[in-house]
Design a protein around this motif. Structure first.
Motif, PDB file in Angstrom:
ATOM      1  N   TYR A   1      15.439  18.763  64.164  1.00 48.74           N
ATOM      2  CA  TYR A   1      14.782  20.099  63.289  1.00 48.74           C
ATOM      3  C   TYR A   1      13.596  20.417  64.007  1.00 48.74           C
ATOM      4  CZ  TYR A   1      18.026  18.187  59.953  1.00 48.74           C
ATOM      5  OH  TYR A   1      19.005  17.411  59.055  1.00 48.74           O
ATOM      6  N   THR A   2      13.052  19.952  64.987  1.00 51.60           N
ATOM      7  CA  THR A   2      11.754  20.649  65.804  1.00 51.60           C
ATOM      8  C   THR A   2      12.370  21.870  66.689  1.00 51.60           C
ATOM      9  OG1 THR A   2      10.825  18.289  65.464  1.00 51.60           O
ATOM     10  CG2 THR A   2       9.990  20.107  67.211  1.00 51.60           C
ATOM     11  N   SER A   3      11.756  22.774  66.580  1.00 49.18           N
ATOM     12  CA  SER A   3      12.054  24.042  67.599  1.00 49.18           C
ATOM     13  C   SER A   3      11.917  23.829  68.911  1.00 49.18           C
ATOM     14  CB  SER A   3      11.500  25.443  66.919  1.00 49.18           C
ATOM     15  OG  SER A   3       9.980  25.241  67.061  1.00 49.18           O
TER      16      SER A   3
ATOM     17  N   GLU B   1       9.067  17.550  63.400  1.00 53.32           N
ATOM     18  CA  GLU B   1       9.512  16.127  62.824  1.00 53.32           C
ATOM     19  C   GLU B   1       9.797  15.152  63.989  1.00 53.32           C
ATOM     20  OE1 GLU B   1      12.380  14.858  59.280  1.00 53.32           O
ATOM     21  OE2 GLU B   1      13.588  15.467  61.091  1.00 53.32           O
TER      22      GLU B   1
ATOM     23  N   LYS C   1       6.677  13.799  59.321  1.00 56.72           N
ATOM     24  CA  LYS C   1       6.623  15.090  59.742  1.00 56.72           C
ATOM     25  C   LYS C   1       5.341  15.432  59.885  1.00 56.72           C
ATOM     26  CE  LYS C   1      10.246  16.731  56.424  1.00 56.72           C
ATOM     27  NZ  LYS C   1      10.609  17.627  55.404  1.00 56.72           N
TER      28      LYS C   1
END
Length: 820
Positions: free
Chosen positions: A285-287, A320, A336
């Motif tokens: 979920y981390t870009s 995250e 997070k």
């Protein structure tokens, strides 16, 4: 130990083979059996008795045993015929293959007179002399606490070099509630064992189990070996990592230094070993932008700045992080993290090169636009206002053409030879606090233009060349320099044509057109040409070409290459000069004067004279500088009537050259009276007194012959010479200067030489007259015989005749020398 020969159940076979009619060799196999490790000197058997040999003949028949691999395990006692142990026998060393049931050592015994050979087989019986041992003294086993009961683990088996009953028989394991062993037998009879888990393990109850494994052989007495077994109980991964917080919020100023720490995350795992080792990583979920901007250390959970952070690009970064242990069935926990970026004046002004012309010619016109640049700044307000400038030392200026666009213009003439290229740095600065700046550098190359004339290091070259040089000799290298480039720099050298005495310079000298090396095309003679003056031009290959020239002065240096020439007293080559002098001559009287000339330079032409041979060293002296030969004393009745003088004339060169003249002096009893006045033509001679009748008759005859000779000479002189033949010069002719034409019997000379010749010739009864040359300022020296009076005696007539003959001979020789 059985040392006797065994007859049953073994059998002995004898095979006899006849090799020749006079030699026979018998061969049989004799078998013995002994245990290994017998002591040295132990008797195996009586070989002589077993072979049926007479013990008394063993020494005479030279009985001997062969050796095996330089080892002599057995030997024969030649006095008793006994076969005994000479070196310890190890069955495991001789028979390395354990699978062999028996170990046989084969020997050959040889005797002579007659020659016979016996084959002996010695069986080595194994004894229990080796204890079992393990390859590893300690065995480590890692067993998980979740391993089921009944699981088998292979152990390293023990090794025993002995065979049969002496090999390994069984294994024993120390007391244990959790483990037991199971013994198995291989196809080759070897024993090995497996470790069996008989009770479930609990790491929390006991983390390590220490066991002892013992291997025992079947020998009597039995031998054994042991090994340690260390069983480490492995933990089961049943606890997941946990973070201290479920979420973190961090404030970070933009443009933080790369590598600066943002936050350090810490997760814990209750397990041990690899189950408690944690690895940190970004979740899916981390870009990618966030992962590229911040780095996460997988070992310690540190988040650091990876690249420059710009508030204008991103203001918030969400990520995250997952913590995972290293267990076999890994467990994980997550949290997070939110990073808030604080704004600041962090944008540097930017420069963009829109147009740039490079390279350009060095003669580009002033005012020409070289480049167009634009500037920008992402900040606003004063932080976005930009100032641009370049160095004041550059021959360029900046002119603003439109909003944030600037032109780079040539402000001064350019010269590639002074500055071949320019590094132009554009510097832009905003008006923030503190101000930020940036710069951009571009390189402007200048193309060469043929605007420089080739230059020689010197405007005038003086080159000294020693005469008699070899044709093609290198005289000098005349290299010019042209600061231009490429074809504008390529130089061609050539000699500017100039004629000297109808001879072109290119026939005398040559220059390499590529490197300016100057060569001589001929051998120079100092006596012919002493110097040359000409010009050499260097021309480049530009369009149009430029050139320059330099003056070259060649000076020919003299070498001592001319031998002195004796001109007085003159004589034909190889002839001897004969002179007559009065026996009553006083001390210090001038007898003769030797004159030599040398056409070399002043230094090499300095002549010195000395006697090479002197019949009487006490009678004559020679002046080494003017060549005058004088008497050192008066003649005595003991002195010989004939004196021989050899004079050598040497020049001052290095090495010195020389010429010699031989003078024969004859003394006479009468003396002649001479006149020293130059204007008086006739010479009077004293009349000899007390002459007897024979002398008068002899002198009369000589006078008559002299008169006839004079008449013949006059007739020959009156005849017109043939055009093809030149009249031979007389006795006193010498070589004139080169390229000058002088009449017979003449010499072009200076005053010093004329005076020396005057002294020599006057003494010989000749009138010396110096006359001017019609077309020159120099003088001709002529020597003419003085006329004899009525009272002239026969001796004087004979002397005059001799002088004429000598003149003719020497004249012909000199004419031949001059032509050569």
């Amino acid at each position: 130990m059985d040392t006797r020969r065994k007859h049953s159940p073994l059998k002995r076979y004898v095979l006899a083979i006849i090799f020749s009619s006079f030699l026979s060799t018998a061969s049989a196999v004799t078998h013995y059996s002994i245990p290994e490790e017998m002591e040295e000197g132990s008797v195996v058997a009586n070989l002589a008795t077993d072979l049926g040999l007479d013990v008394r003949t063993l020494n005479k028949r030279k009985i001997r045993l062969d050796t095996l691999s330089n080892k002599k395990y057995l030997d024969i006692n030649k006095d008793t015929g006994e076969l005994f142990i000479s070196e310890r026998i190890d069955r495991e060393h001789i028979c390395t293959t354990k699978s062999a049931a028996t170990c046989i050592l084969k020997l050959d015994a040889t005797i002579e007179n007659p020659v016979r050979m016996f084959n002996i087989e010695l069986e080595i019986v194994d004894i229990n002399d080796n204890a079992p041992h393990f390859r590893r003294d300690t065995m480590h086993l890692d067993i998980s606490e979740s391993t089921p009961v009944g699981e088998r683990f292979s152990l390293n088996n023990a090794i025993d070099p002995d065979i049969g009953v002496n090999s390994i028989k069984t294994y024993y394991l120390s007391d244990s509630d959790h483990f037991s062993i199971e013994i198995q037998t291989g196809r080759d009879g070897s024993k090995f064992t497996d470790l069996i888990l008989k009770k479930a393990l609990d790491r929390e109850e006991q983390a390590v189990h220490n066991l002892i494994l013992t291997a025992v052989d079947g020998g009597v007495p039995a031998r054994s070996g042991t090994a340690s077994i260390i069983v480490r109980v492995l933990d089961t991964n049943d606890n997941a990592p946990q973070f201290e917080k479920e979420s973190y919020t961090i404030n970070l100023t933009e443009n933080s230094p790369i590598g600066s720490l943002v936050v350090k995350l810490n997760a814990k795992d209750a397990d041990e070993g690899s189950n408690s080792d944690i690895v940190y990583a970004y979740s899916l979920y981390t870009s990618e932008k966030t992962q590229d901007t911040f780095s996460l250390n997988p070992e310690n959970g540190e988040i650091r700045v990876r690249e420059m952070i710009n508030y204008e690009d991103f203001r918030i970064y969400d990520m995250e992080v997952v913590a995972t242990d290293k267990g076999v069935n890994s467990l994980s926990g997550k949290c997070k993290v939110r990073i808030l970026i604080t704004d600041m004046n962090d944008n540097h002004p930017e420069i963009s090169i829109k147009s740039f012309s490079s390279p350009v010619k060095e003669d580009i016109a002033v005012g020409t636009v070289i480049a167009v640049v634009s500037v920008s700044d992402k900040d606003s307000g004063e932080n976005g206002q930009i100032d641009i400038h370049i160095s004041d030392e550059l021959p360029f200026t900046l002119k603003e053409s439109s909003d944030n666009y600037y032109e780079l213009v040539v402000s001064e003439p350019l010269d590639r030879e002074k500055v071949p290229e320019y590094d132009i740095t554009f510097t832009v600065t905003d008006r923030g606090n503190p101000p930020l700046s940036d710069n951009e550098t571009m390189t402007l190359e200048l193309l060469d233009v043929n605007d420089n004339v080739p230059q020689f290091p010197q405007s005038f070259y003086t080159i000294q060349v020693v005469e008699n040089n070899a044709p093609g000799a290198l005289l000098s290298s005349l290299t010019a320099h042209d600061p231009d480039l490429h074809e504008n720099q390529y130089l061609v050298y050539f000699i500017i044509e100039k004629e000297i005495a109808n001879t072109s310079m290119s026939m005398l000298f040559s220059i390499n057109p590529e490197n300016g090396n100057l060569y001589a095309l001929k051998t120079f003679d100092y006596e012919i040409e002493k110097e040359f003056l000409f010009h050499i031009e260097a021309r480049d290959s530009g369009v149009p070409p430029l050139s320059s020239n330099v003056t070259v002065h060649i000076i020919i240096m003299d070498q001592n290459d001319n031998t002195p020439l004796i001109v007085s007293p003159w004589r034909a080559h190889g002839l001897v000069v004969e002179e007559k002098i009065q026996r009553s001559t006083d001390k210090g009287t001038l007898i003769a004067k030797v004159i030599a000339i040398d056409t070399d330079s002043v230094h090499n032409s300095r002549i010195t004279y000395q006697f090479l041979q002197n019949t009487d060293a006490t009678l004559f002296s020679l002046d080494q500088y003017n060549g005058e030969i004088r008497t050192m004393r008066m003649f005595s009745y003991r002195d010989s009537r004939h004196q021989r003088l050899v004079v050598i004339a040497k020049d001052n060169g290095e090495p010195s050259l020389s010429a010699t003249v031989t003078i024969k002096l004859s003394t006479v009893e009468t003396a002649l009276k001479t006149y020293a006045d130059l204007t008086e033509v006739p010479l009077e001679y004293d009349i000899f007194s007390d002459l007897n009748l024979y002398l008068v008759i002899g002198l009369g005859s000589v006078s008559f012959l002299l008169l006839i000779t004079i008449l013949v000479t006059i007739v020959l002189k009156c005849q017109k010479p043939k055009p093809s033949k030149a009249a031979p010069p007389c006795r006193n002719s010498v070589i004139s200067e080169r390229n000058s034409t002088i009449a017979d019997s003449t010499l072009v000379s200076n005053d010093a030489y004329w005076y020396s010749l005057f002294l020599a010739e006057t003494r010989k009864g000749k009138l010396v007259v110096r006359q001017p040359v019609p077309k020159g300022a120099r003088y001709i020296v002529s020597s003419i015989p003085r006329s004899t009076g009525v009272t002239e005696t026969s001796d004087s007539a004979a002397s005059t005749l001799q002088v004429r003959k000598t003149q003719l001979s020497l004249g012909k020789l000199f004419s031949h020398t001059t032509h050569n």
